[in-house]
Scaffold this active site. Structure first.
Site, mmCIF file in Angstrom:
data_model
loop_
_atom_site.group_PDB
_atom_site.id
_atom_site.type_symbol
_atom_site.label_atom_id
_atom_site.label_comp_id
_atom_site.label_asym_id
_atom_site.label_seq_id
_atom_site.Cartn_x
_atom_site.Cartn_y
_atom_site.Cartn_z
ATOM 1 N N GLU A 144 0.799 -1.220 0.000
ATOM 2 C CA GLU A 144 0.000 0.000 0.000
ATOM 3 C C GLU A 144 0.837 1.279 0.000
ATOM 4 O O GLU A 144 0.748 2.099 0.937
ATOM 5 C CB GLU A 144 -0.951 0.017 1.190
ATOM 6 C CG GLU A 144 -1.919 -1.151 1.212
ATOM 7 C CD GLU A 144 -3.012 -1.011 2.284
ATOM 8 O OE1 GLU A 144 -2.946 -0.077 3.085
ATOM 9 O OE2 GLU A 144 -3.929 -1.856 2.285
ATOM 10 N N GLU B 249 -5.408 -8.639 1.125
ATOM 11 C CA GLU B 249 -6.014 -8.279 2.410
ATOM 12 C C GLU B 249 -7.490 -8.003 2.188
ATOM 13 O O GLU B 249 -7.863 -7.309 1.236
ATOM 14 C CB GLU B 249 -5.414 -6.991 3.008
ATOM 15 C CG GLU B 249 -4.036 -7.115 3.555
ATOM 16 C CD GLU B 249 -3.539 -5.784 4.151
ATOM 17 O OE1 GLU B 249 -4.357 -4.943 4.571
ATOM 18 O OE2 GLU B 249 -2.309 -5.604 4.153
HETATM 19 C C1 FCB Z 1 -4.434 -1.945 5.610
HETATM 20 C C2 FCB Z 1 -3.044 -2.251 6.107
HETATM 21 C C3 FCB Z 1 -3.009 -3.276 7.204
HETATM 22 C C4 FCB Z 1 -4.142 -3.104 8.183
HETATM 23 C C5 FCB Z 1 -5.464 -2.989 7.464
HETATM 24 C C6 FCB Z 1 -6.655 -2.845 8.369
HETATM 25 O O1 FCB Z 1 -4.464 -0.704 5.000
HETATM 26 O O2 FCB Z 1 -2.243 -2.719 5.046
HETATM 27 O O3 FCB Z 1 -1.764 -3.201 7.823
HETATM 28 O O4 FCB Z 1 -3.905 -2.068 9.024
HETATM 29 O O5 FCB Z 1 -5.417 -1.880 6.601
#
Ligand code: FCB
Length: 492
Positions: A198, A396
């Site tokens: 990110e 994620e």
């Molecule tokens: C993302 C991050 C991760 C976590 C989630 C909730 O943006 O990559 O580390 O904090 O959000």
């Protein structure tokens, strides 16, 4: 904790009690109608990040990261919490791998802590740091779990920040050097590596607005950090391959951008935000150019001023996969142009403003729950990049829930089950529409340090009591375990 009949019905028991097999009710939590079958070889897994779980920040030669420094500043992290202990994974990793094995996952995405491996961010290597990831890798492989490391999940070594951090071009070269150190130790056993996590969040929250480490408020000047991270990705991509890595990917957080109305001003503002959030970190890699719509931020057609000849060729070297992190869409309108009073200091103006998304459930974090946004984002990426889009992994996806053990010590996180169920179906929808998705990783294995929110947002499938470090699988753990088991051997 006894496993007795008077325990609440509908919630499974996973306590480590002889005779309690943890099976009592989880089998009933598999969705009905059941989630469609995913293709054989589809990876199911979980994701974590070093600073959020490891703790042991001063052990075995680890150096400070920008997050260690940031946490020490009063008022920046909720309740002044720090990552000093976190989920103590640095000491409890065997227990955590045992939990993963019980889940039955095929892939574990974790991050390597640069300051554990190379404390100053350049120069000397800290062998105990490498040894830790070596042990972790072998233990994962022994359980049949494929390790998928991310080289950089925001914990820049502080000495590099002291020299300018990602505002400095040199950091990109240091990142590639570190990538080689890690790959030379681990690439023999790990085929797929992620460079950055990110980079948008690092640029926006770390350097433009300052809510994350290193806490700079440079506004649009922070765009240099976008380019330098992308350059770091490109240099690391080449370096990793030279060190024997077979597959290289990058992970971005993507958010479908919704214009607040069909008014041309709102549409233009939404396109500008989309350029910043989604395209800036993808177009250079897949199209070898910065998006023209960055002009809304005063950026020329060749990208930020710090771009050198040849950089885009480095950045656009092929990647084998794209990591997609998805949490929610973003709604955007044109900024309201109230002229400030003549006496007010000039405010840097942005060509968009955020609007609330209403009409959906929200997570404990207040984020709207919009599973269809994941399908929309994946089909948008496929439409936008066509044949240039590599296979996608959802690296994620998950939600925070106000999870606290009930009187029986159980955590019945039905909102998380609904969230995961909806988003996994959304992935299936995108695949049915032709998007090549190869895996889905839940954020996250266990409750952890959620950046500026400290320990207040619980995203885990496993509850962590941060006083005792006791791990307790939540209902969603059993639900996900059963989903993975039920997918095995099913044919689409
Ligand atoms: C993302 C991050 C991760 C976590 C989630 C909730 O943006 O990559 O580390 O904090 O959000």
């Amino acid at each position: 904790m006894p496993c007795t009949p008077e325990r609440k019905p509908g919630v499974g028991c996973l306590a480590e009690v002889p005779g309690c097999r943890g099976q009592r009710s989880y089998d009933r939590t598999v969705s009905d109608p059941s989630i469609p079958p995913f293709p054989p070889g589809f990876s199911w897994g979980v994701a974590t990040a070093a600073f959020q779980i490891e703790g042991a920040v001063a052990e075995d030669g680890r150096g400070d990261s920008v997050w260690d420094t940031f946490c020490r500043q009063p008022g920046v992290i909720r309740d002044g919490q720090t990552g000093d202990i976190a989920a103590d994974h640095y000491h409890r990793w065997p227990e955590d791998i045992a939990l993963m094995a019980r889940l039955g996952i095929g892939t574990y995405r974790f991050s390597l802590a640069w300051p554990r491996i190379q404390p100053a961010g350049s120069g000397a290597v800290n062998l105990p740091g490498l040894d830790f990831y070596d042990r972790l890798t072998d233990a994962l492989l022994a359980e049949g779990i494929n390790p998928m490391p991310t080289l950089y999940h925001w914990d820049l070594p502080q000495p590099l920040e002291d020299d300018g951090g990602w505002m400095a071009r040199d950091t990109a070269y240091r990142f590639a050097d570190y990538a080689v150190i890690a790959a030379e130790r681990l690439a023999d056993r790990i085929p797929t590596w992620i460079t950055l996590n990110e980079p948008f969040v690092v640029t926006a929250f770390g350097y433009a607005l300052g809510g994350h480490a290193p806490g700079k408020a440079l506004m649009l000047d922070a765009l240099a950090t976008a380019h330098h991270q992308l350059l770091g990705h490109g240099l690391a991509n080449a370096a990793l391959r030279a060190a024997g890595v077979r597959e290289v990917a990058i992970t971005n957080n993507y958010s479908p951008v919704w214009a607040a109305s069909d008014d041309p001003a709102d549409l233009e503002a939404a396109a500008a935000y989309d350029a910043l959030h989604n395209r800036t970190f993808t177009d250079p890699i897949l199209l070898s150019s910065y998006p023209a719509t960055l002009s809304a931020f005063g950026v020329g057609p060749d990208g930020p001023d710090c771009v050198h000849d040849g950089d885009l060729a480095i950045i656009s070297a092929p990647v084998d996969a794209l990591g997609v992190n998805y949490y929610n869409p973003t709604k955007i309108s044109a900024p309201v142009s109230d002229a400030p009073p003549a006496s007010a200091p000039p405010e840097p103006s942005l060509p968009f403003q955020f609007e609330p998304i209403t009409g959906y459930p929200v997570t404990a974090f207040g984020w709207p729950v919009v599973p269809a946004g994941l399908t929309e984002m994946l089909t948008t990426l496929a439409g936008r990049y066509g044949a240039k889009l590599p296979p996608v992994y959802i690296t994620e996806n998950g939600c925070s829930v106000a999870d606290e053990p009930d009187d029986f010590g159980e955590i019945d996180d039905q909102p998380r089950i609904r969230y995961l169920d909806g988003h996994i179906r959304a992935v299936a929808d995108a695949m049915a529409a032709g998007v090549d998705v190869r895996g889905y990783l839940v954020w996250t294995l266990m409750d952890n340090f959620e950046w500026a929110e400290g320990y207040h947002q619980r995203f885990g499938l496993v509850h962590v009591d941060f006083d005792s470090q006791r791990r307790t699988p939540k209902s969603s753990f059993g639900w996900y375990r059963d989903l993975i088991a039920s997918q095995a051997g099913r044919q689409p």
